[in-house]
Each structure stands twice: as structure tokens, then as C-alpha cells.
Write a protein that holds these residues in place. Structure first.
Motif, PDB file in Angstrom:
ATOM      1  N   PHE A   1       0.817  -1.214   0.000  1.00 41.59           N
ATOM      2  CA  PHE A   1       0.000   0.000   0.000  1.00 41.59           C
ATOM      3  C   PHE A   1       0.859   1.277   0.000  1.00 41.59           C
ATOM      4  O   PHE A   1       0.306   2.376  -0.054  1.00 41.59           O
TER       5      PHE A   1
ATOM      6  N   ALA B   1      -5.145   1.897  -5.276  1.00 45.01           N
ATOM      7  CA  ALA B   1      -5.465   1.168  -4.040  1.00 45.01           C
ATOM      8  C   ALA B   1      -6.707   0.306  -4.228  1.00 45.01           C
ATOM      9  O   ALA B   1      -6.802  -0.799  -3.672  1.00 45.01           O
TER      10      ALA B   1
ATOM     11  N   VAL C   1       2.546   2.852   2.317  1.00 43.77           N
ATOM     12  CA  VAL C   1       2.096   3.788   3.351  1.00 43.77           C
ATOM     13  C   VAL C   1       3.163   4.054   4.417  1.00 43.77           C
ATOM     14  O   VAL C   1       2.898   4.771   5.382  1.00 43.77           O
TER      15      VAL C   1
ATOM     16  N   VAL D   1      -6.870  -3.649  -3.460  1.00 47.11           N
ATOM     17  CA  VAL D   1      -7.829  -4.308  -2.555  1.00 47.11           C
ATOM     18  C   VAL D   1      -8.502  -5.475  -3.292  1.00 47.11           C
ATOM     19  O   VAL D   1      -8.631  -6.574  -2.738  1.00 47.11           O
TER      20      VAL D   1
ATOM     21  N   LEU E   1     -10.869   5.293  -1.685  1.00 48.14           N
ATOM     22  CA  LEU E   1      -9.549   4.847  -2.141  1.00 48.14           C
ATOM     23  C   LEU E   1      -9.275   5.327  -3.561  1.00 48.14           C
ATOM     24  O   LEU E   1     -10.203   5.406  -4.385  1.00 48.14           O
TER      25      LEU E   1
ATOM     26  N   LYS F   1      -8.355   4.816   5.364  1.00 45.69           N
ATOM     27  CA  LYS F   1      -8.962   3.603   4.795  1.00 45.69           C
ATOM     28  C   LYS F   1      -7.882   2.561   4.485  1.00 45.69           C
ATOM     29  O   LYS F   1      -8.067   1.366   4.722  1.00 45.69           O
ATOM     30  N   LYS F   2      -6.748   3.022   3.967  1.00 45.44           N
ATOM     31  CA  LYS F   2      -5.658   2.081   3.669  1.00 45.44           C
ATOM     32  C   LYS F   2      -5.184   1.387   4.950  1.00 45.44           C
ATOM     33  O   LYS F   2      -4.969   0.179   4.964  1.00 45.44           O
TER      34      LYS F   2
END
Ligand SMILES: Nc1ncnc2c1ncn2[C@@H]1O[C@H](COP(=O)(O)OP(=O)(O)OP(=O)(O)O)[C@@H](O)[C@H]1O
Length: 234
Positions: free
Chosen positions: A136, A183, A138, A187, A179, A155-156
Motif C-alpha cells: 500500500f 489502491a 504507506v 484491494v 480509495l 482507509k488504507k
């Protein structure tokens, strides 16, 4: 060599009709301050990817929270024919993960702290945590408090946490909202791969999941305070 060694888990389940439902609800009722919101006499949900529909306020989130073990309820919630939420609270919760539609976390915690807290609770190995953070992309913002995150960043983090550990069932409430496109694809890919590894999914969405390309096996509807299987032609 066993059948499980040579066939993907979802094919084994399909070929073995004696395999228990992934989720069984019996005489399930949920009320808020005496107001009945859900009443589900008897439902068996087969292993697979399932789409949960329902109009605003009909009870989808309430149902998810009950199944996730986050709200009190009356009746029976049974995973895999053997883990009763009330009688096996830890074993059940180790196997059922939940990603909220619009997650809210204590603002002062960092994403890193949240993820590691859930990873510990779900007994997730470090390499799984690292792989999800990496996919992701992040890592940079995880060091800052979640109070500073955008809705997509939050949300991630919530989706990463929903995949931690070794779940049998993952509940994702509106997994695609907020998203970005990359992303969203990720998902969908994680759901598809998870399914091939034997994880089942209950996905709620007001959007048409048949457009996501995911092999949705059945559609369920929350309406008139209950849960029913609806005709589905994906
Ligand atoms: N904590 C609560 N206390 C009292 N009533 C609640 C609570 N949470 C939800 N409700 C009520 O329960 C009903 C179902 O709410 P729920 O959030 O489960 O609906 P939903 O199907 O997820 O809606 P949406 O599609 O808008 O997300 C609504 O009438 C709502 O007002």
C-alpha cells in the motif's frame, strides 16, 4: 497427496459439499435500546465472496459489527461450524477480521502503532505486516498521528489491519470508498488472492460489485430487519 495440496482451497470447498458453512446465524437478534434492528432466524453462508446490499440505515453495519464480535446480540453466531462467538470468543475473533466503512481511531495514535497493536492481537507475523505496508506504500505517513490522515489514508490503514493474521472470514464495509484507483485495484487483488487461499469475504457496498471483476458468489440483502439471499446474475 491430499486434495488440499493440489487444488486451491476454494475449489476444494466447491467440490466438497459436506464442507460446513463459513458462517451460520441462528435466531440472531439485535436491538438498540429496545428497538429491533435485526432478526435473522437461520442463515448459512457458504465459503466464498459475498456481496451484502441494503438501503441506508437497514442494518448492514450493525450486522457486520455483530459478526465481528463488537456488539452484544442474542442468538448464535458460528464460524466454520465450530467456533461459536460466545463460547469461543478468542478463537473466533482470531479468525474473523473487520474493516469499517469509515474508520475512526484515537487521533493521537500513529498508523504504525495501530497496525502493530492489531498485528499482535491477530498474531500476525512481521513479514505479513511489512508486505502489506509495502504494497500500500504507506510507510512514510505511518509515523504520524492518524488525526492528520486523509480519509483515503485512514482507509488504507484499516484495510491493512483487516488482512492481518490468519483469518477465515474478512468483513469489509464499503471497502472501495475513498480509495484511489491504484489502491482499489490492490484491494480487489488482495480479496482475490485471499479467496484462493481459502479466506471468505462479506463485502458491503452501495456500488455494484459485479463491476469490480471479483468473483462474487452470492448477493445478500439486509431489508425488513432480516438477511436474505437475493437472485444474482454475475
Ligand atoms: N449505536 C446505535 N444506537 C442506536 N441506534 C443505532 C446505533 N447504530 C445504528 N443504529 C440504528 O440502527 C439502524 C441500522 O443502522 P446501520 O448503521 O447498521 O445501517 P447501515 O445499513 O449500515 O446504513 P448505511 O448504508 O447508511 O451505512 C439505523 O436505524 C440506525 O439508526
Amino acid at each position: 497427496m491430499s486434495r488440499e495440496r493440489i487444488l486451491p482451497a476454494f475449489l476444494c470447498e466447491f467440490l466438497n459439499p459436506s464442507m460446513p458453512a463459513i458462517l451460520t446465524l441462528q435466531n440472531l437478534t439485535k436491538s438498540y435500546s429496545g428497538r429491533l434492528v435485526l432478526s435473522v432466524p437461520a442463515v448459512d453462508i457458504a465459503p466464498g465472496i459475498h456481496w451484502l446490499k441494503g438501503q441506508n440505515g437497514f442494518g448492514k453495519t450493525t450486522l457486520f459489527k455483530v459478526i465481528a464480535g463488537l456488539l452484544p446480540y442474542a442468538g448464535t453466531v458460528l464460524l466454520d461450524g465450530q467456533f461459536d462467538l460466545r463460547r469461543h470468543p478468542v478463537a473466533y475473533r482470531l479468525r474473523v477480521n473487520y474493516g469499517e466503512a469509515e474508520p475512526v481511531y484515537p487521533e493521537f495514535l500513529t498508523g504504525w502503532e495501530l497496525i502493530h497493536w492489531v498485528a499482535t492481537a491477530k498474531q500476525a507475523p512481521q513479514h505479513q505486516v511489512d508486505a502489506l505496508i509495502d504494497r500500500f506504500a504507506v510507510a512514510d505517513f505511518l509515523k504520524t498521528p492518524v488525526g492528520t490522515y486523509s480519509s483515503g489514508m485512514l482507509k488504507k490503514v484499516s484495510i491493512i489491519m483487516a488482512f492481518l493474521g490468519n483469518p477465515r472470514l474478512i468483513l469489509l464495509d464499503e471497502p472501495l470508498i475513498t480509495l484511489d484507483q491504484q489502491a482499489t485495484h490492490l484491494v480487489a487483488e488482495l480479496i482475490q488472492t485471499g479467496r484462493e487461499q481459502g479466506i471468505s469475504f462479506l463485502l458491503s457496498s452501495h456500488q455494484d460489485f459485479s463491476l469490480s471483476g471479483l468473483p462474487v458468489e452470492s448477493v445478500w440483502q439486509v431489508a425488513q430487519q432480516t438477511l436474505t439471499l437475493v437472485p444474482h446474475t454475475v
